[in-house]
Write a protein that holds these residues in place. Structure first.
Motif, PDB file in Angstrom:
ATOM      1  N   LYS A 250     -14.645 -15.236  -3.997  1.00 34.92           N
ATOM      2  CA  LYS A 250     -16.020 -15.069  -3.511  1.00 34.92           C
ATOM      3  C   LYS A 250     -16.021 -14.429  -2.119  1.00 34.92           C
ATOM      4  O   LYS A 250     -15.182 -14.737  -1.280  1.00 34.92           O
ATOM      5  N   ASN A 251     -17.020 -13.548  -1.897  1.00 29.14           N
ATOM      6  CA  ASN A 251     -17.198 -12.920  -0.588  1.00 29.14           C
ATOM      7  C   ASN A 251     -18.670 -12.947  -0.205  1.00 29.14           C
ATOM      8  O   ASN A 251     -19.542 -12.828  -1.061  1.00 29.14           O
ATOM      9  N   TYR A 252     -18.923 -13.086   1.100  1.00 29.14           N
ATOM     10  CA  TYR A 252     -20.300 -13.046   1.598  1.00 29.14           C
ATOM     11  C   TYR A 252     -20.228 -12.845   3.106  1.00 29.14           C
ATOM     12  O   TYR A 252     -19.365 -13.438   3.777  1.00 29.14           O
ATOM     13  N   HIS A 253     -21.116 -12.019   3.640  1.00 23.73           N
ATOM     14  CA  HIS A 253     -21.142 -11.820   5.088  1.00 23.73           C
ATOM     15  C   HIS A 253     -22.024 -12.899   5.713  1.00 23.73           C
ATOM     16  O   HIS A 253     -23.248 -12.859   5.605  1.00 23.73           O
ATOM     17  N   HIS A 295     -23.139 -20.435   0.134  1.00 19.70           N
ATOM     18  CA  HIS A 295     -22.823 -19.135  -0.481  1.00 19.70           C
ATOM     19  C   HIS A 295     -21.516 -19.181  -1.279  1.00 19.70           C
ATOM     20  O   HIS A 295     -20.893 -18.146  -1.517  1.00 19.70           O
TER      21      HIS A 295
END
Length: 397
Positions: A250-253, A295
């Motif tokens: 998973k990625n999120y800024h 997130h």
């Protein structure tokens, strides 16, 4: 064979070096468990005990594999947890927590160690008292332990995960206890604590796992949790959750500066295996972890509870499926148990009578001094387990 296939093969139990790393990690975590059990006394602060377990593992692993050419990661594979009475699992509080143990508490200790990503984990149940454990407390510990002994005999090449699920439920019922739902036993691989091959603790329509057959050279963490209650634990307070694992897919800024700082620290210090928020600065962690969780950047290990008055016992061990049989590498002796139930079921007795080692083909020479060896037989068999019940007063195994 491709390079990738060759590399993966070299990382399983066909490599003597891999076996040594698993066993070295197991030796450390078994000693850590021994230390933690001794610390479980009335008025002892739970957070202090958890910290002592983790510190011991870190110090001991630092002293291994120092003179090697490449840097080897090593340390805590699963933070020390101390879950009391009806608390099922994953209680590893923050430094500010003041919870203490009391006389008569049923304590579940859960912890893990790794060397180069080869993981040994263990869980054990201890009652904070002198003398034998009796009554329903003894029943639930005996249920978990007997189920673990049978699982050890059924997690072997050619058997299926469903065989284990069915057997452990039958054992718990014999002690008038329930196996706790939602607990999974996972295959272990290098840096993988929750592999794809899984043993379900309780089969029900809501939880399904793929059918799987055990194979030689695999490693499993067999996880048994039994309860005097319904075996349907609940999350009561999300704020009790302190153990997380980074969700690497998973990625999120992240928007908040605090969250970015915390996530950066997690990514550097705990990129793959579970960690405790106690290892982070507490005030900053409380803020930053919320956005990370919102997130899905972290996978939580929630603190679950049965109903007040219920007792929960936990036994977990790491087993190597070696060519000569199953090798349980993590464990700790139980206190003397005096359960109220007697085990008469012939199927349970037959499971317990199974050996954990494989017959040698041909009349090979007898090895001397092996535990459980029989002079008239060239089979290497571990002594059969006794059912822990009222008829034997269920002595410590």
């Amino acid at each position: 064979m491709s390079d990738d296939e060759r590399e993966e093969k070299e990382l399983d139990l066909t490599s003597p070096e891999v076996v040594t790393k698993y066993k070295s990690a197991a030796e450390i975590v078994n000693k850590a468990l021994q230390l933690v059990v001794k610390e479980c006394k009335p008025k002892a602060k739970i957070v202090d005990i958890c910290e002592k377990g983790d510190v011991f593992i870190r110090e001991q692993t630092c002293n291994t594999y120092k003179k090697v050419k490449r840097k080897i990661e090593r340390g805590v594979a699963f933070p020390t947890c101390i879950s009391v009475n009806n608390t099922v699992c994953h209680f590893s509080p923050l430094a500010s927590d003041t919870s203490e143990l009391e006389e008569g508490d049923m304590v579940k200790i859960d912890m893990g160690c790794h060397i180069d990503g080869f993981i040994a984990i263990v869980a054990h149940t201890h009652v904070v008292q002198d003398g034998p454990v009796t009554g329903r407390l003894a029943d639930v510990v005996a249920a978990a332990n007997t189920a673990a002994e049978i699982a050890l005999r059924l997690v072997r090449p050619g058997k299926k995960n469903k065989d284990v699920t069915d057997a452990i439920q039958k054992v718990a019922a014999a002690y008038d206890c329930k196996i706790v739902e939602g607990v999974l036993s996972h295959q272990l691989k290098q840096f993988v604590i929750d592999g794809n091959k899984v043993i379900l603790s309780v089969s029900n329509p809501d939880t399904r796992v793929d059918d799987a057959e055990f194979e030689e050279n695999e490693v499993y963490a067999v996880d048994i949790v039994a309860s005097t209650g319904e075996g349907k634990p609940k999350l009561l307070d999300e704020k009790q959750t302190t153990i997380y694992k980074r969700a690497v897919d998973k990625n999120y800024h992240l928007k908040m500066k605090t969250s970015r700082f915390i996530f950066s620290e997690i990514s550097q210090r705990f990129p793959i295996l579970p960690f405790t928020a106690r290892a982070l600065e507490e005030k900053r962690a409380r803020l930053g972890l919320v956005e990370c969780m919102n997130h899905d950047l972290l996978q939580p290990y929630p603190v679950l509870h049965e109903k007040p008055g219920d007792y929960v016992a936990h036994i977990k061990f790491t087993v190597l499926l070696m060519p000569n049989g199953s090798d349980r590498i993590t464990s700790h002796p139980l206190q003397e148990l005096q359960p109220t139930k007697t085990i008469d079921d012939p199927e349970i007795k037959a499971w317990l009578a199974l050996g954990t080692k494989t017959k040698k083909k041909g009349g090979g020479k007898k090895k001397k001094g092996k535990k459980g060896d029989k002079a008239e037989d060239s089979t290497e068999v571990e002594a059969e387990a006794e059912p822990m019940d009222a008829s034997t007063n269920g002595g410590a195994s």
